[in-house]
Design a protein around this motif. Structure first.
Motif, PDB file in Angstrom:
ATOM      1  N   GLN A  86       0.864  -1.179   0.000  1.00 23.73           N
ATOM      2  CA  GLN A  86       0.000   0.000   0.000  1.00 23.73           C
ATOM      3  C   GLN A  86       0.900   1.228   0.000  1.00 23.73           C
ATOM      4  OE1 GLN A  86      -3.565  -0.787   0.251  1.00 23.73           O
ATOM      5  NE2 GLN A  86      -3.674   1.231  -0.724  1.00 23.73           N
ATOM      6  N   ALA A 143      -4.241   5.528  -1.206  1.00 21.06           N
ATOM      7  CA  ALA A 143      -5.035   5.381  -2.431  1.00 21.06           C
ATOM      8  C   ALA A 143      -4.404   4.456  -3.462  1.00 21.06           C
ATOM      9  CB  ALA A 143      -5.263   6.748  -3.069  1.00 21.06           C
ATOM     10  N   PHE A 199      -7.354   4.155  -5.975  1.00 19.46           N
ATOM     11  CA  PHE A 199      -8.687   4.473  -5.476  1.00 19.46           C
ATOM     12  C   PHE A 199      -8.947   5.968  -5.556  1.00 19.46           C
ATOM     13  CE2 PHE A 199      -7.852   0.330  -3.833  1.00 19.46           C
ATOM     14  CZ  PHE A 199      -9.101  -0.291  -3.733  1.00 19.46           C
ATOM     15  N   SER A 203     -11.892   7.088  -4.670  1.00 18.61           N
ATOM     16  CA  SER A 203     -12.717   7.243  -3.478  1.00 18.61           C
ATOM     17  C   SER A 203     -12.887   5.863  -2.869  1.00 18.61           C
ATOM     18  CB  SER A 203     -14.085   7.841  -3.841  1.00 18.61           C
ATOM     19  OG  SER A 203     -14.855   6.894  -4.578  1.00 18.61           O
ATOM     20  N   LYS A 204     -13.685   5.753  -1.813  1.00 19.45           N
ATOM     21  CA  LYS A 204     -13.935   4.442  -1.208  1.00 19.45           C
ATOM     22  C   LYS A 204     -14.724   3.534  -2.138  1.00 19.45           C
ATOM     23  CE  LYS A 204     -13.772   5.793   3.659  1.00 19.45           C
ATOM     24  NZ  LYS A 204     -14.525   5.851   4.945  1.00 19.45           N
ATOM     25  N   ARG A 205     -15.430   4.130  -3.110  1.00 18.06           N
ATOM     26  CA  ARG A 205     -16.319   3.340  -3.960  1.00 18.06           C
ATOM     27  C   ARG A 205     -15.850   3.210  -5.402  1.00 18.06           C
ATOM     28  NH1 ARG A 205     -22.319   4.961  -3.758  1.00 18.06           N
ATOM     29  NH2 ARG A 205     -21.532   7.068  -4.200  1.00 18.06           N
ATOM     30  N   ASP A 260     -12.475   2.953  -8.204  1.00 17.56           N
ATOM     31  CA  ASP A 260     -11.039   2.802  -8.409  1.00 17.56           C
ATOM     32  C   ASP A 260     -10.737   2.452  -9.860  1.00 17.56           C
ATOM     33  OD1 ASP A 260     -12.341   0.341  -7.799  1.00 17.56           O
ATOM     34  OD2 ASP A 260     -10.414  -0.645  -7.463  1.00 17.56           O
ATOM     35  N   HIS A 270     -16.836   0.482  -9.873  1.00 11.50           N
ATOM     36  CA  HIS A 270     -17.621   1.350  -8.999  1.00 11.50           C
ATOM     37  C   HIS A 270     -18.553   0.496  -8.147  1.00 11.50           C
ATOM     38  CE1 HIS A 270     -19.857   4.806  -7.535  1.00 11.50           C
ATOM     39  NE2 HIS A 270     -20.974   4.171  -7.857  1.00 11.50           N
ATOM     40  N   LYS A 271     -18.585   0.774  -6.856  1.00 10.46           N
ATOM     41  CA  LYS A 271     -19.438   0.031  -5.928  1.00 10.46           C
ATOM     42  C   LYS A 271     -20.561   0.946  -5.440  1.00 10.46           C
ATOM     43  CE  LYS A 271     -15.451  -2.563  -4.136  1.00 10.46           C
ATOM     44  NZ  LYS A 271     -14.668  -2.889  -2.923  1.00 10.46           N
TER      45      LYS A 271
END
Length: 387
Positions: A301, A305, A335, A337-339, A341, A385-386
């Motif tokens: 990591q 991101a 990433f 955002s959290k949703r 990438d 996208h989630k």
């Protein structure tokens, strides 16, 4: 009039309380990418592909509090191809998952329906095909099902609660054939530990008549022909009476770095004894095809991101074949955002020996048409996208 108003108010209060104790969640993933294959049956192929890091899907997940720590639960999950809108999993409406059951705070969860086996549950997350390498980076042909290519129909499943990081469970699928209790039977057990920097998992899967019960359990599956033609690694073993998978995996995190490894042993037993000539074009008359598979992987990591990954996988066939597959993978996941990438991944595979079709082994990266030679390269750039 006052009594009527009071009754209505009371009814509204009870309805609100019931609603507060129940919930239904809509969720999903849309994953699409551009894929390059350097040798698809002898030709270069450029294509758009759906469901690479994770299968594109939408689903409904619900719970109802029944009191005393008991809950009713359900999941209905549909897979689809974002490129053409078609249903996934052979045309099944809820082909990814469909189950209902009960969950208790003391004893765990019991469910009935179409579900994941214990190899997927307890070791699948430890192989890079289920992480950053896309399903092209799964073990050749996903022969051990760690990448969750196949689900289990008619399944009774138990999953324990989490006990300080330790969980266990099992699954049993009834074959549903009158007078033949064992035909199409599937069962599996597994356990895992995930706490602090250490993650461990182990699973066992046993499948009777895998061509019909495991590979052929979708709406469009053939009832007389082979459903195992997706990969040369095992396509010659559609007449096997039984499939067995033993799997284990581990991962350890140190600061921003995680090193992991998986091992599986997959066997197709009594090849040539199930079905007719359509399932056995090679002419096997018995025996067992076996595969060792070992993967070592590393991810870092670099920033919150940005994730970097490297992995190597080795598959060795023995018994009815002596095919060997060397596979290297590299990937980057960024990433926004959290949703959402972006990801980039590459896979190289080299094959040697004799494969399941009794021919000189050709490279056959998971999910792709086989190469015309012993080598194959795939590269993909995509977005997920989630919701």
């Amino acid at each position: 009039m006052k009594k009527s108003l009071l009754a209505l108010a009371a009814l509204g209060t009870f309805a609100g309380a019931a609603q507060a104790q129940s919930s239904v969640t809509l969720y999903g993933i849309i994953d699409a990418g551009f894929v390059y294959n350097n040798n698809s049956a002898g030709q270069k192929l450029y294509s758009l592909n759906s469901g690479n890091l994770q299968g594109s899907r939408w689903g409904l997940r619900g719970t109802e509090d029944l009191g005393g720590g008991l809950k009713a639960i359900f999941v209905l999950e549909n897979g689809f191809n974002v490129m053409n809108g078609r249903l996934g999993q052979g045309g099944d409406e809820f082909g990814r998952q469909a189950y209902v059951g009960l969950s208790t705070a003391q004893f765990g969860t019991a469910t009935l329906g179409r579900q994941y086996d214990s190899v997927v549950d307890y070791t699948g997350a430890l192989e890079v095909g289920s992480q950053w390498a896309t399903y092209f980076g799964a073990h050749p042909g996903d022969l051990d099902n760690m990448n969750n290519s196949n689900r289990v129909n008619n399944a009774i499943k138990y999953t324990s609660n989490d006990y300080a990081g330790f969980k266990f469970g099992g699954l049993y699928s009834l074959g549903g054939v009158a007078g033949q209790f064992n035909r199409n039977q599937i069962w599996s057990v597994g356990a895992g530990y995930n706490r602090g920097p250490l993650q461990l998992g182990a699973g066992y899967l046993n499948v009777k008549n895998p061509n019909s019960s495991f590979f052929g359990n979708n709406a469009t599956s053939s009832t007389t022909g082979s459903n195992m033609g997706g990969s040369l690694v095992y396509s010659g073993y559609a007449s096997a009476h039984e499939q067995q998978v033993i799997s284990a995996g581990a991962a350890y995190t140190i600061a921003a770095a995680t090193i992991g490894a998986t091992y599986s042993n997959t066997q197709f037993k009594d090849v040539g004894t199930d079905g007719g000539a359509a399932l056995n074009p090679v002419g096997y008359t018995g025996g067992t095809a076996k595969f060792h598979n070992a993967e070592i992987n590393f991810k870092y990591q670099l920033t919150p991101a940005l994730l970097l990954g490297l992995a190597y996988d080795y598959t060795k066939g023995y018994g009815l074949n002596d095919a060997k597959y060397h596979q290297g993978m590299a990937g980057v996941d960024y990433f926004l955002s959290k949703r959402t990438d972006f990801y980039v991944a590459g896979v190289y595979q080299h094959a040697s020996g004799t494969d399941s079709t009794n021919q000189t082994a050709r490279a056959n990266i998971n999910g792709l048409t086989a190469s015309s030679t012993s080598n194959q390269v795939a590269a993909i750039v995509g977005i997920r996208h989630k919701f």
